[in-house]
Scaffold this active site. Sequence first.
Site, PDB file in Angstrom:
ATOM      1  N   GLN A  59       0.907  -1.112   0.078  1.00 51.09           N
ATOM      2  CA  GLN A  59       0.040  -0.100  -0.089  1.00 51.09           C
ATOM      3  C   GLN A  59       0.777   1.285   0.045  1.00 51.09           C
ATOM      4  OE1 GLN A  59      -2.689   0.520  -0.824  1.00 51.09           O
ATOM      5  NE2 GLN A  59      -4.473  -0.667   0.165  1.00 51.09           N
ATOM      6  N   SER A  60       1.960   1.131  -0.512  1.00 53.26           N
ATOM      7  CA  SER A  60       2.990   2.349  -0.453  1.00 53.26           C
ATOM      8  C   SER A  60       2.573   3.464  -1.498  1.00 53.26           C
ATOM      9  CB  SER A  60       4.528   1.749  -1.018  1.00 53.26           C
ATOM     10  OG  SER A  60       5.385   2.700  -1.494  1.00 53.26           O
TER      11      SER A  60
END
Length: 292
Positions: A59-60
């Site tokens: 989820q960067s």
Amino acid sequence: MNYINSPIEQISFNNQKYFVKRDDLLNKDFSGNKARKFYYFLKNDFPEVKKVISFGSAQSNAMYSLSVLCKIKGWKFDYYVDHIASYLKENPVGNYKFAKEFGMNIIEAEVPKSFKEDELFISEGGAVKEASFGIEILANEIKTWAEENQIKNLKVFLPSGTGTTSLYLQKFLPFEVLTCSCVGDDEYLEKQFLELEKSNFPIILKKEKKYHFGKLYKELYEIHNELLKQTNIEFDLLYDSLGWICLDKYTKNLRNRDFEILYIHQGGLLGNISMKERYSFKFDKKEENRLC
């Protein structure tokens, strides 16, 4: 599109005056500190590059921004992660969902040790020397704004992951840069600084307690909601909430404040989609049950 020259707004939070550099408004898809970090790769030609390789969490913010960059440049994008939660695979959301829609090929494996001549490797979070190119432009925008508004005493604050943005801002600004560590502890952040520069580091504000990155804390959720209520600006739940807790404590402890504070809004709002779901499920549901 240039993806530069974001606006600066004046706000009041908890009866304190701040200015906010709205890098979250640079562009719908390519914004925040990642747009600054990757600006070098956007503006320069790399005729030999056909693919970008990077790594990090599923989820960067950097993952999503790189997927946008690669779409713009016509490059393939391989992104390596340790693990993707089965729930996320079945219910794509946030950065993961939109990065895949931009063409990211996500791989659950270790990053390769070597790369081909047509492959460009970018370290996790954009912690690369090339990031200084876009961050110097950001610093120049801040200097121009300060000169135009006759602000001589200024402190610039932004929360840090790898610390790349705060480090290079301190290098290019005549003002003091303040930050706080969000991903690891302060020692981790100092080590990250040393990977890129040997001196002239930002000042790291101390936290009252240890925070584990990505873990849910009620006070982070509460300050996020309070910021939205008081300023009408949505901030990131992972970095900004902790950043504002540190900055709020810092300003409250000042006896005499003879300087202005500029907060750098670094975007990352797509990550809020999944974070809000988690926070609401954990805290809002508990509150509903308590009142029943």
